[in-house]
Design a protein around this motif. Structure first.
Motif, mmCIF file in Angstrom:
data_model
loop_
_atom_site.group_PDB
_atom_site.id
_atom_site.type_symbol
_atom_site.label_atom_id
_atom_site.label_comp_id
_atom_site.label_asym_id
_atom_site.label_seq_id
_atom_site.Cartn_x
_atom_site.Cartn_y
_atom_site.Cartn_z
ATOM 1 N N GLU A 36 -6.851 18.085 -55.570
ATOM 2 C CA GLU A 36 -6.425 16.885 -54.841
ATOM 3 C C GLU A 36 -4.970 16.990 -54.418
ATOM 4 O O GLU A 36 -4.613 16.618 -53.285
ATOM 5 C CB GLU A 36 -6.675 15.654 -55.716
ATOM 6 N N ARG A 37 -4.124 17.493 -55.297
ATOM 7 C CA ARG A 37 -2.720 17.703 -54.921
ATOM 8 C C ARG A 37 -2.623 18.683 -53.757
ATOM 9 O O ARG A 37 -1.857 18.476 -52.807
ATOM 10 C CB ARG A 37 -1.929 18.221 -56.114
ATOM 11 N N ALA A 38 -3.400 19.755 -53.842
ATOM 12 C CA ALA A 38 -3.366 20.766 -52.786
ATOM 13 C C ALA A 38 -3.853 20.197 -51.459
ATOM 14 O O ALA A 38 -3.319 20.547 -50.390
ATOM 15 C CB ALA A 38 -4.225 21.964 -53.189
ATOM 16 N N ALA A 39 -4.848 19.318 -51.502
ATOM 17 C CA ALA A 39 -5.370 18.733 -50.271
ATOM 18 C C ALA A 39 -4.309 17.898 -49.564
ATOM 19 O O ALA A 39 -4.154 17.976 -48.336
ATOM 20 C CB ALA A 39 -6.599 17.879 -50.579
ATOM 21 N N VAL A 40 -3.567 17.101 -50.327
ATOM 22 C CA VAL A 40 -2.522 16.277 -49.724
ATOM 23 C C VAL A 40 -1.359 17.141 -49.254
ATOM 24 O O VAL A 40 -0.801 16.929 -48.161
ATOM 25 C CB VAL A 40 -2.052 15.204 -50.726
ATOM 26 N N THR A 41 -0.993 18.134 -50.040
ATOM 27 C CA THR A 41 0.097 19.032 -49.644
ATOM 28 C C THR A 41 -0.241 19.756 -48.343
ATOM 29 O O THR A 41 0.618 19.909 -47.468
ATOM 30 C CB THR A 41 0.371 20.054 -50.756
ATOM 31 N N ALA A 42 -1.487 20.183 -48.202
ATOM 32 C CA ALA A 42 -1.900 20.875 -46.978
ATOM 33 C C ALA A 42 -1.775 19.971 -45.764
ATOM 34 O O ALA A 42 -1.368 20.422 -44.674
ATOM 35 C CB ALA A 42 -3.338 21.371 -47.129
ATOM 36 N N LEU A 43 -2.098 18.699 -45.926
ATOM 37 C CA LEU A 43 -1.940 17.753 -44.819
ATOM 38 C C LEU A 43 -0.477 17.610 -44.431
ATOM 39 O O LEU A 43 -0.133 17.575 -43.235
ATOM 40 C CB LEU A 43 -2.523 16.394 -45.222
ATOM 41 N N LEU A 44 0.396 17.542 -45.421
ATOM 42 C CA LEU A 44 1.830 17.463 -45.145
ATOM 43 C C LEU A 44 2.318 18.697 -44.401
ATOM 44 O O LEU A 44 3.058 18.601 -43.415
ATOM 45 C CB LEU A 44 2.603 17.311 -46.458
ATOM 46 N N GLU A 45 1.890 19.850 -44.873
ATOM 47 C CA GLU A 45 2.395 21.093 -44.306
ATOM 48 C C GLU A 45 1.964 21.291 -42.865
ATOM 49 O O GLU A 45 2.700 21.867 -42.062
ATOM 50 C CB GLU A 45 1.933 22.271 -45.170
ATOM 51 N N ARG A 46 0.777 20.806 -42.501
ATOM 52 C CA ARG A 46 0.356 20.979 -41.106
ATOM 53 C C ARG A 46 0.626 19.743 -40.246
ATOM 54 O O ARG A 46 0.198 19.663 -39.096
ATOM 55 C CB ARG A 46 -1.118 21.377 -41.038
ATOM 56 N N GLY A 47 1.319 18.759 -40.847
ATOM 57 C CA GLY A 47 1.740 17.589 -40.073
ATOM 58 C C GLY A 47 0.618 16.645 -39.707
ATOM 59 O O GLY A 47 0.716 15.914 -38.720
ATOM 60 N N GLU A 48 -0.453 16.617 -40.502
ATOM 61 C CA GLU A 48 -1.584 15.724 -40.247
ATOM 62 C C GLU A 48 -1.290 14.391 -40.929
ATOM 63 O O GLU A 48 -1.702 14.138 -42.067
ATOM 64 C CB GLU A 48 -2.867 16.362 -40.795
ATOM 65 N N LEU A 49 -0.574 13.529 -40.227
ATOM 66 C CA LEU A 49 0.006 12.333 -40.845
ATOM 67 C C LEU A 49 -0.601 11.032 -40.349
ATOM 68 O O LEU A 49 -0.332 9.969 -40.928
ATOM 69 C CB LEU A 49 1.516 12.309 -40.617
ATOM 70 N N ALA A 263 -5.203 9.505 -47.727
ATOM 71 C CA ALA A 263 -6.300 8.802 -48.389
ATOM 72 C C ALA A 263 -7.614 9.529 -48.147
ATOM 73 O O ALA A 263 -8.428 9.693 -49.063
ATOM 74 C CB ALA A 263 -6.382 7.368 -47.881
ATOM 75 N N ALA A 264 -7.838 9.971 -46.916
ATOM 76 C CA ALA A 264 -9.075 10.691 -46.608
ATOM 77 C C ALA A 264 -9.163 11.988 -47.398
ATOM 78 O O ALA A 264 -10.237 12.371 -47.889
ATOM 79 C CB ALA A 264 -9.154 10.964 -45.109
ATOM 80 N N GLY A 265 -8.035 12.682 -47.531
ATOM 81 C CA GLY A 265 -8.019 13.926 -48.292
ATOM 82 C C GLY A 265 -8.358 13.719 -49.751
ATOM 83 O O GLY A 265 -9.160 14.465 -50.335
#
Length: 429
Positions: A36-49, A263-265
């Protein structure tokens, strides 16, 4: 002695004795995983905000739940309350309409109806499950009734065959509030696939959690389209709406109920492990129920034949006999002193709250109060009895909590041995 050989005698911790659990247990949920941490971090890193359309992780989440719910059209939302609002709006609830609802539920189940100008008409509960009683539904129908809302309370499915039969007979729609019941089933059918629409909460206390989030599942395409127009204007509504409603896609009907990517992640990751967690929870809560059932006066939650509680959102223990003589509040205090995280239920039946008891409520500023049924204590005696005689226990889920389950049973045995003294204490107070 308990089954594990532990002595349960001695003075209550409330009277200065040694607590059964030290330090005191405080139930914590959720336990955020590395995935779950990795899923949110991945969203941050690719700018999916943020999302405007059906895109990114949100698409995966909706497809997961659509597949789980027999192909129902699904829509991720900012909360379970938003999902309920969208369902009521899309089904056409409006000013003056009456919708039959359980009094034994959380307020979010019914308050979106108020925003639409509709009237929540409350109904009493079944004695064993606490769910809305089909007989009470049938008795409350008037010419103004347009729909029925059910809450699968604490994970136990409502008596849907009887409720759907009533709905068909009177031409009513049915909304399922599945916020407590992820993965629960009724005679082989998963909740969320039984009514015209279903709402799920992914709030942090749920087995599928998004921090804040929700999901709407719709039987009919038009209900899905209207929900998109309510809270997902422009890109999403242009993608998901066809036919005569499409001309309104650029504006929608005015609200922003989109789910945040983070939230979706989180919801997608916790959805993927939901069945494993449900199985683990069922095993531990079955062990807890078996242990408590051996103590006179304690009634663990009932699960009817043909029903499965799925996520089992809450473990509500019923008190009878000498436990009730002592009183649920004092029993909870005694168990809390023994180190248990036990308390009376947090949500009173709705008809006992001022909004539903006053009859006239100032919903709009500088306007005459809105008229609603004026309920009073005693109107729904079964729901009141369920609430008065219940205690909330943790929903143990993880393997390392097995020992805690046994200690909880031990503490209940200890308090059971001191109930006469506890009752006397209550009389003195």
């Amino acid at each position: 002695m308990t089954a594990s050989g532990t002595t349960t005698g001695g003075a209550l911790a409330l009277d200065g004795g040694t607590p059964v659990i030290e330090p005191a247990h405080r139930f914590q949920w959720p336990r955020i995983s590395d995935d779950e941490r990795a899923a949110v971090t991945a969203l941050l890193e690719r700018g999916e905000l943020s999302y405007y359309g059906r895109e990114g992780v949100l698409t995966e989440l909706e497809e997961f739940w659509s597949g789980r719910l027999s192909g129902r059209r699904t829509l991720g939302l900012s909360s379970g309350t938003a999902a309920l609002h969208s369902a009521y709006f899309a089904l056409g609830a409006g000013p003056g309409d009456e919708v039959l609802c359980p009094t034994n539920t959380f307020l979010a189940t019914v308050m979106p109806l108020v925003q639409l100008g509709a009237v929540p008409v409350l109904c009493d509960a079944e004695a064993d499950t606490g769910n809305i009683d089909p007989a009470a539904i049938a008795a409350a129908i008037t010419p103004r009734t347009v729909g029925i809302t059910v809450t699968h309370l604490w994970g136990h499915p409502c008596e849907m065959d009887a409720i759907l039969q009533i709905a068909r007979r009177h031409g009513l729609w049915v909304v399922e509030d599945c916020s407590h019941a992820h993965g629960a089933s009724y005679h082989g059918r998963e909740v969320g696939t039984l009514g015209d629409a279903a709402a799920f909460s992914f709030q942090a206390a749920k087995i599928v959690y998004a921090g804040q989030g929700g999901l709407l599942a719709s039987r009919e395409t038009e209900v899905h389209e209207r929900a998109c127009l309510l809270g997902h204007f422009r890109v999403r509504s242009e993608q998901d709406v066809a036919g005569p409603l499409k001309r309104y896609a650029s504006t929608g009907f005015g609200l922003n109920y989109r789910m945040h990517p983070f939230a979706a992640g989180l919801a997608l990751q916790s959805s993927r492990v939901m069945d494993q967690r449900i199985a683990a929870r069922a095993e531990l809560l079955g062990r807890l129920a078996d242990g408590l059932a051996t103590i006179p006066g304690l009634v663990p939650p009932v699960t009817r034949e043909g029903c499965d509680r799925g996520a089992y959102y809450g473990f509500k223990l019923r008190l009878t006999g000498p436990w009730l003589a002592a009183g649920a509040d004092l029993v909870a205090r005694a168990l809390g002193a023994e180190g248990l995280d036990v308390h009376p239920p947090g949500s009173r039946p709705l008809h006992l709250l001022p909004f539903f008891a006053d009859g006239a409520v100032p919903v709009r500023r500088n306007a005459s109060p809105q008229q609603y049924p004026a309920y009073k204590e005693g109107d729904f005696p079964v729901a009141e009895e369920v609430w008065r005689t219940s205690l909330s226990l943790p929903t143990f889920t993880f393997a390392d909590e097995a020992g805690l389950v046994d200690r909880y049973c031990e503490a209940f045995e200890k308090v059971a041995g001191q109930l006469p003294a506890l009752t006397e204490r209550g009389v003195r107070q």
